[in-house]
Design a protein around this motif. Structure first.
Motif, PDB file in Angstrom:
ATOM      1  N   PRO A  56      36.011  24.255  44.541  1.00 14.49           N
ATOM      2  CA  PRO A  56      34.725  24.917  44.321  1.00 14.49           C
ATOM      3  C   PRO A  56      34.572  26.085  45.299  1.00 14.49           C
ATOM      4  CG  PRO A  56      34.442  22.536  44.579  1.00 14.49           C
ATOM      5  CD  PRO A  56      35.859  22.857  44.949  1.00 14.49           C
ATOM      6  N   GLY A  57      33.878  27.130  44.859  1.00 13.82           N
ATOM      7  CA  GLY A  57      33.674  28.299  45.715  1.00 13.82           C
ATOM      8  C   GLY A  57      33.909  29.556  44.918  1.00 13.82           C
ATOM      9  N   GLY A  58      33.944  30.700  45.581  1.00 16.82           N
ATOM     10  CA  GLY A  58      34.157  31.939  44.861  1.00 16.82           C
ATOM     11  C   GLY A  58      34.077  33.165  45.750  1.00 16.82           C
ATOM     12  N   LEU A  59      33.858  34.286  45.110  1.00 20.16           N
ATOM     13  CA  LEU A  59      33.839  35.558  45.836  1.00 20.16           C
ATOM     14  C   LEU A  59      32.540  35.707  46.621  1.00 20.16           C
ATOM     15  CD1 LEU A  59      35.327  37.890  43.068  1.00 20.16           C
ATOM     16  CD2 LEU A  59      36.467  37.070  45.147  1.00 20.16           C
ATOM     17  N   GLU A  77      25.930  27.212  42.292  1.00 20.50           N
ATOM     18  CA  GLU A  77      26.240  27.616  40.918  1.00 20.50           C
ATOM     19  C   GLU A  77      27.216  26.652  40.242  1.00 20.50           C
ATOM     20  OE1 GLU A  77      26.019  32.364  42.203  1.00 20.50           O
ATOM     21  OE2 GLU A  77      27.896  31.551  41.424  1.00 20.50           O
ATOM     22  N   GLU A  78      28.263  26.267  40.993  1.00 20.58           N
ATOM     23  CA  GLU A  78      29.355  25.503  40.389  1.00 20.58           C
ATOM     24  C   GLU A  78      29.150  23.988  40.442  1.00 20.58           C
ATOM     25  OE1 GLU A  78      32.718  28.957  41.198  1.00 20.58           O
ATOM     26  OE2 GLU A  78      33.137  26.930  41.878  1.00 20.58           O
ATOM     27  N   LEU A  79      28.419  23.505  41.463  1.00 17.85           N
ATOM     28  CA  LEU A  79      28.251  22.054  41.609  1.00 17.85           C
ATOM     29  C   LEU A  79      26.803  21.593  41.462  1.00 17.85           C
ATOM     30  CD1 LEU A  79      30.661  21.380  44.640  1.00 17.85           C
ATOM     31  CD2 LEU A  79      31.174  21.349  42.190  1.00 17.85           C
ATOM     32  N   PHE A 158      48.053  25.334  39.755  1.00 18.16           N
ATOM     33  CA  PHE A 158      46.941  25.606  40.674  1.00 18.16           C
ATOM     34  C   PHE A 158      46.680  27.105  40.784  1.00 18.16           C
ATOM     35  CE2 PHE A 158      48.487  21.469  41.797  1.00 18.16           C
ATOM     36  CZ  PHE A 158      47.424  20.776  42.355  1.00 18.16           C
ATOM     37  N   ILE A 159      45.411  27.459  40.987  1.00 15.95           N
ATOM     38  CA  ILE A 159      45.043  28.862  41.190  1.00 15.95           C
ATOM     39  C   ILE A 159      45.433  29.308  42.610  1.00 15.95           C
ATOM     40  CG2 ILE A 159      42.703  28.219  41.949  1.00 15.95           C
ATOM     41  CD1 ILE A 159      43.420  31.418  40.005  1.00 15.95           C
ATOM     42  N   GLY A 160      45.930  30.543  42.718  1.00 11.51           N
ATOM     43  CA  GLY A 160      46.198  31.144  44.032  1.00 11.51           C
ATOM     44  C   GLY A 160      46.974  30.213  44.944  1.00 11.51           C
ATOM     45  N   ASN A 161      46.518  30.101  46.187  1.00  8.16           N
ATOM     46  CA  ASN A 161      47.212  29.201  47.110  1.00  8.16           C
ATOM     47  C   ASN A 161      46.443  27.890  47.312  1.00  8.16           C
ATOM     48  OD1 ASN A 161      45.147  30.386  48.511  1.00  8.16           O
ATOM     49  ND2 ASN A 161      46.273  30.632  50.418  1.00  8.16           N
ATOM     50  N   SER A 162      45.695  27.474  46.278  1.00 10.20           N
ATOM     51  CA  SER A 162      44.895  26.253  46.436  1.00 10.20           C
ATOM     52  C   SER A 162      45.757  25.003  46.600  1.00 10.20           C
ATOM     53  CB  SER A 162      43.925  26.084  45.266  1.00 10.20           C
ATOM     54  OG  SER A 162      44.616  25.986  44.042  1.00 10.20           O
ATOM     55  N   ARG A 163      46.969  25.028  46.047  1.00 11.17           N
ATOM     56  CA  ARG A 163      47.851  23.865  46.229  1.00 11.17           C
ATOM     57  C   ARG A 163      48.243  23.732  47.704  1.00 11.17           C
ATOM     58  NH1 ARG A 163      53.533  22.447  45.935  1.00 11.17           N
ATOM     59  NH2 ARG A 163      53.982  20.647  44.591  1.00 11.17           N
TER      60      ARG A 163
HETATM   61  P1  GTP Z   1      33.037  34.794  39.415  1.00 13.13           P
HETATM   62  O1  GTP Z   1      31.674  34.342  39.729  1.00 13.13           O
HETATM   63  O2  GTP Z   1      33.376  34.802  37.972  1.00 13.13           O
HETATM   64  O3  GTP Z   1      33.411  36.049  40.107  1.00 13.13           O
HETATM   65  O4  GTP Z   1      34.060  33.680  40.004  1.00 13.13           O
HETATM   66  P2  GTP Z   1      34.022  33.099  41.472  1.00 13.13           P
HETATM   67  O5  GTP Z   1      33.184  33.975  42.325  1.00 13.13           O
HETATM   68  O6  GTP Z   1      33.682  31.673  41.386  1.00 13.13           O
HETATM   69  O7  GTP Z   1      35.534  33.287  41.943  1.00 13.13           O
HETATM   70  P3  GTP Z   1      36.752  32.277  41.969  1.00 13.13           P
HETATM   71  O8  GTP Z   1      36.338  30.911  42.391  1.00 13.13           O
HETATM   72  O9  GTP Z   1      37.486  32.404  40.698  1.00 13.13           O
HETATM   73  O10 GTP Z   1      37.615  32.868  43.187  1.00 13.13           O
HETATM   74  C1  GTP Z   1      37.936  34.247  43.282  1.00 13.13           C
HETATM   75  C2  GTP Z   1      39.431  34.417  43.401  1.00 13.13           C
HETATM   76  O11 GTP Z   1      39.924  33.600  44.442  1.00 13.13           O
HETATM   77  C3  GTP Z   1      40.164  33.966  42.137  1.00 13.13           C
HETATM   78  O12 GTP Z   1      40.348  35.007  41.241  1.00 13.13           O
HETATM   79  C4  GTP Z   1      41.474  33.465  42.671  1.00 13.13           C
HETATM   80  O13 GTP Z   1      42.382  34.528  42.862  1.00 13.13           O
HETATM   81  C5  GTP Z   1      41.093  32.925  44.024  1.00 13.13           C
HETATM   82  N1  GTP Z   1      40.816  31.481  43.996  1.00 13.13           N
HETATM   83  C6  GTP Z   1      40.061  30.771  43.141  1.00 13.13           C
HETATM   84  N2  GTP Z   1      39.998  29.481  43.476  1.00 13.13           N
HETATM   85  C7  GTP Z   1      40.723  29.354  44.586  1.00 13.13           C
HETATM   86  C8  GTP Z   1      41.038  28.260  45.434  1.00 13.13           C
HETATM   87  O14 GTP Z   1      40.655  27.100  45.261  1.00 13.13           O
HETATM   88  N3  GTP Z   1      41.814  28.551  46.500  1.00 13.13           N
HETATM   89  C9  GTP Z   1      42.265  29.806  46.732  1.00 13.13           C
HETATM   90  N4  GTP Z   1      43.021  30.002  47.798  1.00 13.13           N
HETATM   91  N5  GTP Z   1      42.007  30.842  45.972  1.00 13.13           N
HETATM   92  C10 GTP Z   1      41.244  30.631  44.916  1.00 13.13           C
END
Ligand code: GTP
Ligand code: MN
Ligand code: MN
Ligand code: MN
Ligand code: MN
Ligand code: MN
Length: 193
Positions: A56-59, A77-79, A158-163
């Motif tokens: 969970p998380g984001g930009l 937003e996500e949880l 896994f997305i990005g380096n989340s693994r």
């Molecule tokens: P929007 O609200 O649509 O912008 O999505 P968000 O803000 O929730 O962004 P997101 O969680 O997709 O994370 C942004 C970017 O970080 C992604 O495009 C991935 O490249 C990267 N990312 C996403 N999840 C992870 C994670 O768990 N770990 C890592 N290291 N990178 C992640």
């Protein structure tokens, strides 16, 4: 996927970079699978809209909000829960290998089993449920006799380096023994080839 470890301060001084903040919520549990296999800890990840596992998380835009408050906003937003993230919850910061100009800040927060259950309940009615987030998942930390469990989980995409964020958190927080973790990674990497 190679990614370089830097400090949070170095990351914040970079020009033209985007900042992503993600968090691993975890805690202890006495629950036993099939009444006999200790599950030991609860670790939450999520199935994303793109079919990849992540946290969970984001930009976050550090020009407008702190990393911690931006992460709290994303968690809302996500949880669907109000969760206070503090600077002490920060575990690591890495330069992403792709996309370019992205830094990934990783946080971990220990909660009680009851609090984690509340998060799981709230998540299904969060505004992003079924949109950005397809569902929360618990990471199986045990290894079954047939080798399944953690190693099968690690064989997903896994997305990005989340693994590697997951593996380093499990190692750093001592949630899985060094031996069991290495064995699960080896088995997962074999099944991926
Ligand atoms: P929007 O609200 O649509 O912008 O999505 P968000 O803000 O929730 O962004 P997101 O969680 O997709 O994370 C942004 C970017 O970080 C992604 O495009 C991935 O490249 C990267 N990312 C996403 N999840 C992870 C994670 O768990 N770990 C890592 N290291 N990178 C992640
Ligand atoms: Mn059953
Ligand atoms: Mn997100
Ligand atoms: Mn989001
Ligand atoms: Mn966002
Ligand atoms: Mn969004």
């Amino acid at each position: 996927m190679e990614s370089k470890e830097i400090t949070k301060e170095q990351a914040l001084s970079l020009k033209g970079y985007k900042h992503a903040c993600h968090i691993m919520l975890y805690g202890d549990t006495d629950a036993k699978l099939f009444g006999k296999i200790p599950t030991k800890h609860i670790v939450l990840m999520q199935m994303r809209f793109d079919g990849l596992l992540g946290f969970p998380g984001g930009l976050v835009n550090p020009g407008q909000e702190s990393l911690e408050s931006g992460l709290s906003r994303e968690i809302g937003e996500e949880l669907g829960v109000a969760l206070c993230v503090s600077p002490e919850d920060h575990l690591s910061t890495q330069l992403a290998s792709s996309p370019p100009n992205l830094v990934c800040h990783f946080f971990v927060k220990k909660m009680t089993e009851e609090e984690l259950r509340e998060v799981e309940k709230a998540a299904v009615v969060a505004s992003d449920h079924g949109l950005e987030v397809m569902g929360l998942v618990r990471v199986p930390l045990f290894t079954l006799r047939n080798g399944g469990g953690l190693s099968s989980f690690l064989s997903h995409s896994f997305i990005g380096n989340s693994r590697s964020q997951l593996l380093s958190a499990l190692r750093t927080l001592g949630l899985v023994s060094h031996h069991d973790l290495e064995a699960a990674v080896t088995r997962a990497d074999k099944s991926l080839h």
